[in-house]
Design a protein around this motif. Sequence first.
Motif, PDB file in Angstrom:
ATOM      1  N   HIS A 362      32.404  45.622  69.429  1.00 49.01           N
ATOM      2  CA  HIS A 362      32.204  44.729  70.377  1.00 49.01           C
ATOM      3  C   HIS A 362      33.364  44.380  71.304  1.00 49.01           C
ATOM      4  O   HIS A 362      33.265  44.606  72.636  1.00 49.01           O
ATOM      5  CB  HIS A 362      31.931  43.205  69.711  1.00 49.01           C
ATOM      6  CG  HIS A 362      31.416  42.177  70.910  1.00 49.01           C
ATOM      7  ND1 HIS A 362      30.377  41.973  70.945  1.00 49.01           N
ATOM      8  CD2 HIS A 362      32.131  41.397  71.468  1.00 49.01           C
ATOM      9  CE1 HIS A 362      30.271  40.818  71.835  1.00 49.01           C
ATOM     10  NE2 HIS A 362      31.296  40.617  72.260  1.00 49.01           N
ATOM     11  N   HIS A 366      34.479  45.433  75.672  1.00 47.77           N
ATOM     12  CA  HIS A 366      35.207  44.755  76.828  1.00 47.77           C
ATOM     13  C   HIS A 366      36.391  45.154  77.232  1.00 47.77           C
ATOM     14  O   HIS A 366      36.548  45.385  78.506  1.00 47.77           O
ATOM     15  CB  HIS A 366      35.483  43.237  76.269  1.00 47.77           C
ATOM     16  CG  HIS A 366      34.306  42.414  75.841  1.00 47.77           C
ATOM     17  ND1 HIS A 366      33.512  41.806  76.927  1.00 47.77           N
ATOM     18  CD2 HIS A 366      33.845  41.581  74.766  1.00 47.77           C
ATOM     19  CE1 HIS A 366      32.478  41.078  76.443  1.00 47.77           C
ATOM     20  NE2 HIS A 366      32.731  40.804  75.240  1.00 47.77           N
ATOM     21  N   GLU A 390      28.957  40.964  78.634  1.00 48.46           N
ATOM     22  CA  GLU A 390      28.483  41.026  77.132  1.00 48.46           C
ATOM     23  C   GLU A 390      27.558  42.321  77.104  1.00 48.46           C
ATOM     24  O   GLU A 390      27.325  42.712  76.042  1.00 48.46           O
ATOM     25  CB  GLU A 390      27.819  39.910  76.766  1.00 48.46           C
ATOM     26  CG  GLU A 390      28.593  38.709  76.568  1.00 48.46           C
ATOM     27  CD  GLU A 390      30.116  38.988  75.874  1.00 48.46           C
ATOM     28  OE1 GLU A 390      30.074  39.652  74.940  1.00 48.46           O
ATOM     29  OE2 GLU A 390      30.924  38.053  75.907  1.00 48.46           O
ATOM     30  N   SER A 393      29.990  44.890  75.577  1.00 48.44           N
ATOM     31  CA  SER A 393      30.407  44.838  74.374  1.00 48.44           C
ATOM     32  C   SER A 393      29.147  45.012  73.244  1.00 48.44           C
ATOM     33  O   SER A 393      29.537  45.974  72.416  1.00 48.44           O
ATOM     34  CB  SER A 393      31.126  43.510  74.237  1.00 48.44           C
ATOM     35  OG  SER A 393      30.058  42.246  74.868  1.00 48.44           O
ATOM     36  N   TYR A 496      25.002  35.861  76.147  1.00 50.23           N
ATOM     37  CA  TYR A 496      24.935  36.827  74.824  1.00 50.23           C
ATOM     38  C   TYR A 496      23.309  37.410  74.651  1.00 50.23           C
ATOM     39  O   TYR A 496      23.316  38.472  74.345  1.00 50.23           O
ATOM     40  CB  TYR A 496      25.340  36.153  73.586  1.00 50.23           C
ATOM     41  CG  TYR A 496      26.826  35.808  73.497  1.00 50.23           C
ATOM     42  CD1 TYR A 496      27.765  36.895  73.455  1.00 50.23           C
ATOM     43  CD2 TYR A 496      27.294  34.549  73.476  1.00 50.23           C
ATOM     44  CE1 TYR A 496      29.095  36.543  73.332  1.00 50.23           C
ATOM     45  CE2 TYR A 496      28.886  34.278  73.544  1.00 50.23           C
ATOM     46  CZ  TYR A 496      29.673  35.443  73.390  1.00 50.23           C
ATOM     47  OH  TYR A 496      30.811  34.850  73.414  1.00 50.23           O
TER      48      TYR A 496
HETATM   49 ZN    ZN Z   1      31.974  39.416  73.842  1.00 51.16          ZN
END
Ligand code: ZN
Length: 564
Positions: A362, A366, A390, A393, A496
Amino acid sequence: MNLDPRSFQDIHAATPDMDALSASYTQLLASMGQAQDAGALRELLGTWSTMRRAFSTWSALVSLRYSQDTTHEGHKEAQAQADVLRPEFTLLEASVKRALLAHPARAALEADLGPQAFELWGADERVVSAQTQALLVRENTLSSSYTKLLASVRVEFDGEARNLSTLRPFLTAAGRQTRHDAYHALGGWMGEHAEQLDTLYTELVEIRDQMATTLGYSDYVAMGYDRRRRVGDGQRDVEVWRKEVLEHIVPFARELRAQQAEELEVERLMAWDREVHGLQGNPTPKGGVDWMIARATEMFDEIDTQEMGPLFRLLSERGYLDLETRPGKSGGGFCTAFATQNMPYVFANFNGTKHDAEVFTHEIGHAFQYWKAADKELMDYTWPTLESAEIHSMSLEFLTWPHMEKFFGEDAERFRRIHLIESLTFLPYGVAVDHFQHLVYENPDATPAERLEMWREMERTYMPGLDWGDIGYGAQGRRWQLQGHIYGVPFYYIDYTLAQAVALQFWVMNTKDSEHAIQVYKDLCARGGSAPFQELVDSAGLVSPLRGGFLGEVVAQARVALGL
Ligand code: ZN
């Protein structure tokens, strides 16, 4: 992409001299005023960028050091100082953005740079005013207090004082009694700090509502969207998405929970069972931090020798990773960056659970995206807005699936299965966290008790069947008080869920053609934040969740993969 960054320990940044910086901004504004055309204006963007990058590096260093040791006096003082200086800097930034938005050569500049920067600056400019400065400082201080409070969690368990990271393995232990007792122990701490958690949030809501009113917004919801720089989509779009999740995922999640109860051989799935899959417990990585770094190095070399492998080596060899948990270290994991070096940095708290592997999949997503886009002319185009960020990630979590044997050995298949289940069951929780905040900020005068009821309502709607049993804080509706985003960054959480919906499409793509999926991913990373969410998603040939209508297909694919 910076292929030869200096070591992290050699990055230094002096505390900004705000008088001098303010004078530089005044001078920049004067020069912009005199600029006759887009060409002249564009040259001045270079000067602006240098100042922004220097401030950003200092600010990131101060935050990082504070997170690394929240008990260190010097780091605490620096963080307190930054809480005051950041709002002052934001004001200076807004003055430049205003000047660019209103400049006679704007249209020509916009043709060169693309409209996204102007959209972002417009949102930034609407939320910044000298009138709200004192409130911003207070908000930062309260937010830091919350971080400190959670970093101070000490729960006696199994003969030792545990923080939230080191308690986690017990919260997700294979033994049912152990995890119940761990929830109970955490509940003790939550009970003792309930009033403090309520008061902190009440004050944050008041301050945010006051800011919104001062700036002419009807409530903080609209201001919150602007602060998240959510350009290109709005509350109506989020409502469409909520309905999608309610319609397709909530019933499917119930089926997944029923299956989980069967696997755990329990009659009723309780709150403390929901994060554990199977009687043998969740798979755990087969080694410690250094072993994990060695496996991750192999993994990224195998995925992409050109870029991902080299970046990961730079991170690990030059000090850009802090992965061990320590007393006083703030919880959680994140990726930050130093704009003067074009280098990302990954912070985490390893605790021996499967979550440790997710840091590599994850946070490195990024980090990779930042590194790919760090040298863009406009800093605004490096990190995308967070619903897009996001994607990078959460998609890498799926793109690394074929390599999970490295970390989990014979448990890799179970890891993948759990990852898919959790990615789906996460969506209702994520939407609940966001919906809850809408209720909170639409009713800023609600009492703490009324807010607890709002949360319980969210649990009933999005997580029907969630049973807290004798865990007091959960039954009272306090689960959200452990979700830092609710205190620190309102309306972040929906990001998210939106990104997860895109990541699930990468999952499908990866199962069909992994090489192609990696290329599409890398191209998307390189685009950074040069376009709004829906446009970035379109550019990768994927479907935006805000348009609705594709979750049914994801559920159908998941059914096949999970053998339901
Ligand atoms: Zn994140």
